[in-house]
Enzyme design. Structure first.
Site, PDB file in Angstrom:
ATOM      1  N   ASN A 118       7.597   1.975  -2.000  1.00 10.56           N
ATOM      2  CA  ASN A 118       6.619   1.231  -2.794  1.00 10.56           C
ATOM      3  C   ASN A 118       5.773   2.202  -3.607  1.00 10.56           C
ATOM      4  OD1 ASN A 118       5.732   1.863  -0.129  1.00 10.56           O
ATOM      5  ND2 ASN A 118       4.004   0.472  -0.300  1.00 10.56           N
ATOM      6  N   GLU A 129       2.325   2.046  -5.714  1.00  7.24           N
ATOM      7  CA  GLU A 129       1.147   1.212  -6.017  1.00  7.24           C
ATOM      8  C   GLU A 129       0.447   1.688  -7.284  1.00  7.24           C
ATOM      9  OE1 GLU A 129      -1.166   1.026  -2.390  1.00  7.24           O
ATOM     10  OE2 GLU A 129       0.330  -0.304  -1.479  1.00  7.24           O
ATOM     11  N   CYS A 176       7.509  -2.842  -5.114  1.00  2.00           N
ATOM     12  CA  CYS A 176       7.913  -2.733  -3.711  1.00  2.00           C
ATOM     13  C   CYS A 176       9.079  -1.760  -3.551  1.00  2.00           C
ATOM     14  CB  CYS A 176       8.361  -4.084  -3.171  1.00  2.00           C
ATOM     15  SG  CYS A 176       7.047  -5.292  -3.019  1.00  2.00           S
ATOM     16  N   GLU A 181      11.908  -2.205  -2.016  1.00  2.09           N
ATOM     17  CA  GLU A 181      13.215  -2.836  -2.237  1.00  2.09           C
ATOM     18  C   GLU A 181      13.555  -2.858  -3.723  1.00  2.09           C
ATOM     19  OE1 GLU A 181      10.640  -3.898  -0.519  1.00  2.09           O
ATOM     20  OE2 GLU A 181      11.165  -5.330   1.044  1.00  2.09           O
TER      21      GLU A 181
HETATM   22  N1  THU Z   1       5.650  -3.939  -0.031  1.00  2.00           N
HETATM   23  C1  THU Z   1       6.933  -3.491  -0.157  1.00  2.00           C
HETATM   24  O1  THU Z   1       7.177  -2.346  -0.562  1.00  2.00           O
HETATM   25  N2  THU Z   1       7.930  -4.343   0.160  1.00  2.00           N
HETATM   26  C2  THU Z   1       7.760  -5.633   0.573  1.00  2.00           C
HETATM   27  O2  THU Z   1       8.711  -6.381   0.710  1.00  2.00           O
HETATM   28  C3  THU Z   1       6.412  -6.121   0.852  1.00  2.00           C
HETATM   29  C4  THU Z   1       5.283  -5.255   0.417  1.00  2.00           C
HETATM   30  C5  THU Z   1       4.563  -3.025  -0.373  1.00  2.00           C
HETATM   31  C6  THU Z   1       3.794  -3.416  -1.604  1.00  2.00           C
HETATM   32  C7  THU Z   1       2.459  -2.774  -1.357  1.00  2.00           C
HETATM   33  O3  THU Z   1       2.498  -1.437  -1.839  1.00  2.00           O
HETATM   34  C8  THU Z   1       2.318  -2.745   0.145  1.00  2.00           C
HETATM   35  O4  THU Z   1       3.612  -2.989   0.671  1.00  2.00           O
HETATM   36  C9  THU Z   1       1.357  -3.764   0.711  1.00  2.00           C
HETATM   37  O5  THU Z   1       1.646  -5.007   0.255  1.00  2.00           O
END
Ligand code: THU
Length: 130
Positions: free
Chosen positions: A42, A44, A53, A55
């Site tokens: 992920n 941000e 994210c 994935e």
């Molecule tokens: N996040 C992911 O990387 N994958 C997911 O399927 C759910 C959420 C990340 C996004 C964000 O950086 C952190 O988790 C908190 O939501």
């Protein structure tokens, strides 16, 4: 290749997560039908909604490299409970077919799932279009 072989790759990918706002690090390892592995974490942003994210990072990286057919995805979080992919990632995954095997992994738990289970009655115009 056994899907579990992707677990250490997803774990390593989670260590690369850029998550200064949530502190929640996620790693993904995506296996293509051609046998290549793409990782994702992920990423941000101060403008929170721009966050990508793990994935989708892995999927977009694979597609940008010319890959569109996937056989397995492992998603890892270093947590006590299991976390499944978010709705946006489910939709993006479903764009590339329903066959992908998905394994979600936490510190000491694992669960195998599928797109059909994660996104029943999903919206798709081109489920099988390559
Ligand atoms: N996040 C992911 O990387 N994958 C997911 O399927 C759910 C959420 C990340 C996004 C964000 O950086 C952190 O988790 C908190 O939501």
């Amino acid at each position: 290749m056994d899907i579990r072989e992707l677990i250490p790759i997803a774990k390593k990918a989670s260590e690369k997560a850029y998550a200064p706002y949530s502190g929640f690090k996620v790693g993904a390892a995506l296996l293509t039908k051609s046998g290549k592995i793409y990782q994702g974490c992920n990423v941000e942003n101060a403008s929170y909604s721009l966050t990508n994210c793990a994935e989708r990072t892995a999927i977009f990286s694979a597609v940008a490299d010319g890959e569109r057919e996937f056989s397995a995805l492992v998603v890892f979080t270093n947590t006590d409970i299991l976390f499944a992919p978010c709705g946006a990632c489910r939709q993006v995954l479903s764009e590339f077919g329903n066959e992908i095997e998905i394994l979600i992994v936490s510190k000491d738990k694992e669960k195998v799932t599928t797109i059909k289970e994660l996104l029943p009655l999903g919206f798709s115009l081109n489920q099988n279009k390559k």
